[in-house]
Design a protein around this motif. Structure first.
Motif, PDB file in Angstrom:
ATOM      1  N   ASP A 138       6.262  12.439  -1.672  1.00 13.34           N
ATOM      2  CA  ASP A 138       5.098  11.627  -2.038  1.00 13.34           C
ATOM      3  C   ASP A 138       4.610  12.171  -3.390  1.00 13.34           C
ATOM      4  OD1 ASP A 138       2.521  10.617  -2.395  1.00 13.34           O
ATOM      5  OD2 ASP A 138       2.101  10.555  -0.248  1.00 13.34           O
ATOM      6  N   THR A 182       2.440  10.824  -5.482  1.00 11.71           N
ATOM      7  CA  THR A 182       1.189  10.183  -5.897  1.00 11.71           C
ATOM      8  C   THR A 182       0.360  11.052  -6.837  1.00 11.71           C
ATOM      9  OG1 THR A 182       1.086   8.993  -3.793  1.00 11.71           O
ATOM     10  CG2 THR A 182      -0.969   9.188  -5.026  1.00 11.71           C
ATOM     11  N   PHE A 183       0.134  12.316  -6.467  1.00 12.26           N
ATOM     12  CA  PHE A 183      -0.799  13.157  -7.229  1.00 12.26           C
ATOM     13  C   PHE A 183      -0.280  13.501  -8.630  1.00 12.26           C
ATOM     14  CE2 PHE A 183      -4.178  15.352  -4.399  1.00 12.26           C
ATOM     15  CZ  PHE A 183      -4.337  14.215  -3.622  1.00 12.26           C
ATOM     16  N   ILE A 236       5.270   4.396   2.994  1.00 14.77           N
ATOM     17  CA  ILE A 236       5.616   5.534   3.865  1.00 14.77           C
ATOM     18  C   ILE A 236       6.202   5.048   5.196  1.00 14.77           C
ATOM     19  CG2 ILE A 236       4.576   7.443   5.187  1.00 14.77           C
ATOM     20  CD1 ILE A 236       2.559   7.652   2.707  1.00 14.77           C
ATOM     21  N   LEU A 240      -8.821   8.421  -5.227  1.00 14.85           N
ATOM     22  CA  LEU A 240      -8.602   9.257  -6.408  1.00 14.85           C
ATOM     23  C   LEU A 240      -7.757   8.508  -7.426  1.00 14.85           C
ATOM     24  CD1 LEU A 240      -5.357  10.806  -6.211  1.00 14.85           C
ATOM     25  CD2 LEU A 240      -6.416  11.038  -3.989  1.00 14.85           C
ATOM     26  N   THR A 273      -2.244   2.692  -5.518  1.00 12.33           N
ATOM     27  CA  THR A 273      -3.702   2.578  -5.512  1.00 12.33           C
ATOM     28  C   THR A 273      -4.344   3.636  -6.419  1.00 12.33           C
ATOM     29  OG1 THR A 273      -3.360   2.113  -3.163  1.00 12.33           O
ATOM     30  CG2 THR A 273      -5.639   2.466  -3.873  1.00 12.33           C
ATOM     31  N   LYS A 274      -3.663   4.766  -6.591  1.00 13.63           N
ATOM     32  CA  LYS A 274      -4.238   5.913  -7.283  1.00 13.63           C
ATOM     33  C   LYS A 274      -3.868   5.863  -8.768  1.00 13.63           C
ATOM     34  CE  LYS A 274      -5.246   6.707  -2.998  1.00 13.63           C
ATOM     35  NZ  LYS A 274      -4.444   7.538  -2.108  1.00 13.63           N
ATOM     36  N   SER A 308       1.295   6.119  -3.581  1.00 11.56           N
ATOM     37  CA  SER A 308       0.175   5.240  -3.357  1.00 11.56           C
ATOM     38  C   SER A 308      -0.186   4.751  -4.753  1.00 11.56           C
ATOM     39  CB  SER A 308      -1.002   5.976  -2.727  1.00 11.56           C
ATOM     40  OG  SER A 308      -2.141   5.134  -2.817  1.00 11.56           O
ATOM     41  N   TYR A 362      -0.941  14.123   3.464  1.00 12.20           N
ATOM     42  CA  TYR A 362      -1.942  13.054   3.436  1.00 12.20           C
ATOM     43  C   TYR A 362      -2.274  12.669   4.890  1.00 12.20           C
ATOM     44  CZ  TYR A 362      -4.016   8.492   2.760  1.00 12.20           C
ATOM     45  OH  TYR A 362      -4.864   7.419   2.807  1.00 12.20           O
ATOM     46  N   SER A 383       0.866  -1.188   0.000  1.00 16.17           N
ATOM     47  CA  SER A 383       0.000   0.000   0.000  1.00 16.17           C
ATOM     48  C   SER A 383       0.893   1.225   0.000  1.00 16.17           C
ATOM     49  CB  SER A 383      -0.896   0.017   1.251  1.00 16.17           C
ATOM     50  OG  SER A 383      -0.111   0.188   2.413  1.00 16.17           O
ATOM     51  N   GLY A 384       0.284   2.378  -0.218  1.00 15.43           N
ATOM     52  CA  GLY A 384       1.040   3.623  -0.091  1.00 15.43           C
ATOM     53  C   GLY A 384       1.524   3.806   1.332  1.00 15.43           C
ATOM     54  N   MET A 385       0.680   3.490   2.313  1.00 15.81           N
ATOM     55  CA  MET A 385       1.076   3.642   3.718  1.00 15.81           C
ATOM     56  C   MET A 385       2.214   2.686   4.080  1.00 15.81           C
ATOM     57  SD  MET A 385      -0.272   6.263   5.096  1.00 15.81           S
ATOM     58  CE  MET A 385       0.490   5.968   6.689  1.00 15.81           C
ATOM     59  N   GLU A 411       5.055  16.605  -0.268  1.00  9.12           N
ATOM     60  CA  GLU A 411       4.209  16.007  -1.305  1.00  9.12           C
ATOM     61  C   GLU A 411       4.253  16.896  -2.544  1.00  9.12           C
ATOM     62  OE1 GLU A 411       0.345  15.289   0.467  1.00  9.12           O
ATOM     63  OE2 GLU A 411       1.215  13.892   1.926  1.00  9.12           O
ATOM     64  N   VAL A 455      -5.080  -2.047  -3.842  1.00  8.10           N
ATOM     65  CA  VAL A 455      -4.290  -1.146  -2.996  1.00  8.10           C
ATOM     66  C   VAL A 455      -2.832  -1.588  -3.133  1.00  8.10           C
ATOM     67  CG1 VAL A 455      -3.795  -0.544  -0.581  1.00  8.10           C
ATOM     68  CG2 VAL A 455      -6.162  -0.625  -1.393  1.00  8.10           C
ATOM     69  N   CYS A 456      -1.934  -0.638  -3.434  1.00  9.56           N
ATOM     70  CA  CYS A 456      -0.514  -0.956  -3.587  1.00  9.56           C
ATOM     71  C   CYS A 456       0.305   0.324  -3.469  1.00  9.56           C
ATOM     72  CB  CYS A 456      -0.244  -1.632  -4.938  1.00  9.56           C
ATOM     73  SG  CYS A 456      -0.668  -0.607  -6.352  1.00  9.56           S
TER      74      CYS A 456
HETATM   75  C1  LIG Z   1      -3.946   7.471  -0.790  1.00  9.84           C
HETATM   76  C2  LIG Z   1      -2.678   8.176  -0.475  1.00  9.84           C
HETATM   77  C3  LIG Z   1      -1.726   7.608   0.386  1.00  9.84           C
HETATM   78  C4  LIG Z   1      -1.943   6.274   1.070  1.00  9.84           C
HETATM   79  O1  LIG Z   1      -1.963   5.249   0.139  1.00  9.84           O
HETATM   80  P1  LIG Z   1      -2.693   3.826   0.371  1.00  9.84           P
HETATM   81  O2  LIG Z   1      -2.419   3.121  -0.900  1.00  9.84           O
HETATM   82  O3  LIG Z   1      -4.142   4.102   0.640  1.00  9.84           O
HETATM   83  O4  LIG Z   1      -2.035   3.211   1.557  1.00  9.84           O
HETATM   84  C5  LIG Z   1      -0.541   8.306   0.596  1.00  9.84           C
HETATM   85  N1  LIG Z   1      -0.316   9.507   0.030  1.00  9.84           N
HETATM   86  C6  LIG Z   1      -1.218  10.088  -0.788  1.00  9.84           C
HETATM   87  C7  LIG Z   1      -0.907  11.417  -1.381  1.00  9.84           C
HETATM   88  C8  LIG Z   1      -2.424   9.454  -1.056  1.00  9.84           C
HETATM   89  O5  LIG Z   1      -3.322  10.040  -1.863  1.00  9.84           O
END
Ligand SMILES: *Cc1c(COP(=O)(O)O)cnc(C)c1O
Length: 386
Positions: free
Chosen positions: A177, A179-180, A84, A330, A201-202, A199, A105, A79-81, A148, A211-212
């Motif tokens: 981070d 992700t976005f 982290i 997202l 997952t996004k 994350s 986040y 997961s993203g967490m 981020e 979830v990854c």
């Molecule tokens: C969703 C998210 C996370 C956590 O990721 P998971 O895959 O839900 O564990 C961390 N950072 C950002 C910016 C996120 O949007």
């Protein structure tokens, strides 16, 4: 940006792949095997075992992700967490101090606030666009600066080049981070960040079905994270690896479509009298526009806006639109909206929310890959009901 191996579009399809394909398979099969036969001369620590993230599904993903961000190495996580917390536990020791950006986040923020103390860690929070203030919190025991790329839900862009430079000047590990933005719009290694994380997952997976996570960056730092993950056990299951791999192939076409639609929606919203504010770095009126235009290849699929009618109008708009789904998370192919005052920031009082800029009439949008004109028309119809 092009590099050895071609553009990111080509890298997404071909980087890291095993060629010729196994038994001629064009797609990498799922290696649903926990362990693998011993090979003559193999050292015990070289054994292939799913928890060690060294099956073909893991190693191909790692090579591809590193190539996408022009970085040296990568590892995928459950997961993203997991990415982290594994970063913190591998790179920090009791007594260390971390400088965080002040808008993080929720899971990261809560972990730092509630759990750091139990591990002997301390932290301070700074404004991402005020590099002149960062030295005020610096201590001899500061080890890391963590930011981020684009913040949630106000979609702000910190002074990312200053973060990397500050880390270099003070021998800190720089972590971002990403992700976005996704690797399509921003590759932190190119401005010398030590580590980027996602994350997955996004945007990376992009289909709201697993979830990854991922950690990408300098080879020695990623190796330390991977070693800790072998202890903590947060390795990604083979089937989830396969889905992430499949999702990644279309990352560039998805993110470009999402970025284009987000810009069209941001322009429509900015011109509408019921809307008092639009947060999107693609708008020239946005504080982060100049920086985002310089650093990013696109402004991304995330935006937020405030309605003049406050919480009541936000609720009415969410009911009126027909394409977006009201849901958290997202980065998927479907457009999602959330009302941060009722979700991510519900734990704060209205005064605390106002202080962090989250108005009760704020709506966050994760733009999907539906038709741009359909989305614009649907948002216009939603606004017309207010
Ligand atoms: C969703 C998210 C996370 C956590 O990721 P998971 O895959 O839900 O564990 C961390 N950072 C950002 C910016 C996120 O949007």
């Amino acid at each position: 940006m092009t590099k050895r191996g071609g553009s990111i579009d080509t890298q997404l399809i071909h980087a890291g792949e095993i060629r010729p394909g196994i038994e001629g398979a064009v797609a990498l099969p799922i290696f649903q095997s926990a362990n693998f036969e011993s090979v003559e001369g193999e050292e015990y620590h070289e054994i292939k075992y799913m928890r060690l993230s060294n099956s073909p599904n893991h190693t191909v993903l790692a090579a591809k992700l590193a190539a996408l961000e022009n970085a040296e190495a990568a590892v995928v996580t459950t997961s993203g967490m997991a990415a982290i917390t594994t970063i913190f536990h591998s790179l920090l020791s009791a007594g260390d101090h971390v400088i965080f950006q002040d808008c993080l986040y929720g899971g990261t923020y809560d972990y730092a606030r509630r759990e750091f103390g139990r591990h002997g860690l301390t932290c301070d929070f700074v404004a991402g666009d005020r590099p002149d203030t960062w030295a005020d919190v610096l201590r001899p025991e500061t080890r890391m600066i963590y930011v981020e790329t684009i913040t949630n839900p106000l979609v702000q862009v910190a002074d990312l080049e200053a973060v990397a430079a500050f880390a270099r000047d003070h021998q800190l590990i720089s972590v971002i981070d990403n992700t976005f933005a996704s690797p399509v719009n921003f590759r932190p290694a190119e401005i010398d960040f030590d580590l980027s994380l996602h994350s997955g997952t996004k945007y990376l997976n992009g289909h709201s079905d697993i979830v990854c996570g991922a950690v990408i960056g300098k080879v020695d730092v990623v190796a330390r994270v991977k070693k800790m993950m072998n202890y903590l056990g947060g390795s990604l299951d083979a089937h989830a690896c396969f889905l992430l791999h499949r999702g990644l192939k279309t990352l560039a076409v998805r993110v470009r479509q999402q970025s284009g639609s987000a810009l069209a929606l941001a322009r429509t919203l900015e011109a509408h009298p019921a809307v008092t504010r639009v947060n999107y770095p693609g708008l020239p009126s946005n504080d982060g526009h100049e920086r985002a235009a310089r650093l990013f290849d696109g402004f991304g699929g995330m935006l937020s806006f405030e309605l003049a009618g406050g919480a009541e109008a936000a609720g009415r708009f969410a009911e009126a639109v027909t394409i977006p789904i009201v849901a958290p998370s997202l980065g998927g192919v479907e457009t999602l909206i959330t009302l941060p005052a009722l979700t991510s920031h519900a734990g704060l009082t209205p005064a605390e929310r106002a202080e962090v800029g989250v108005a009760d009439g704020l709506i966050r949008v994760s733009v999907g890959i539906e038709g741009t004109d359909d989305l614009v028309a649907d948002f216009e119809a939603g606004l017309a009901t207010l």
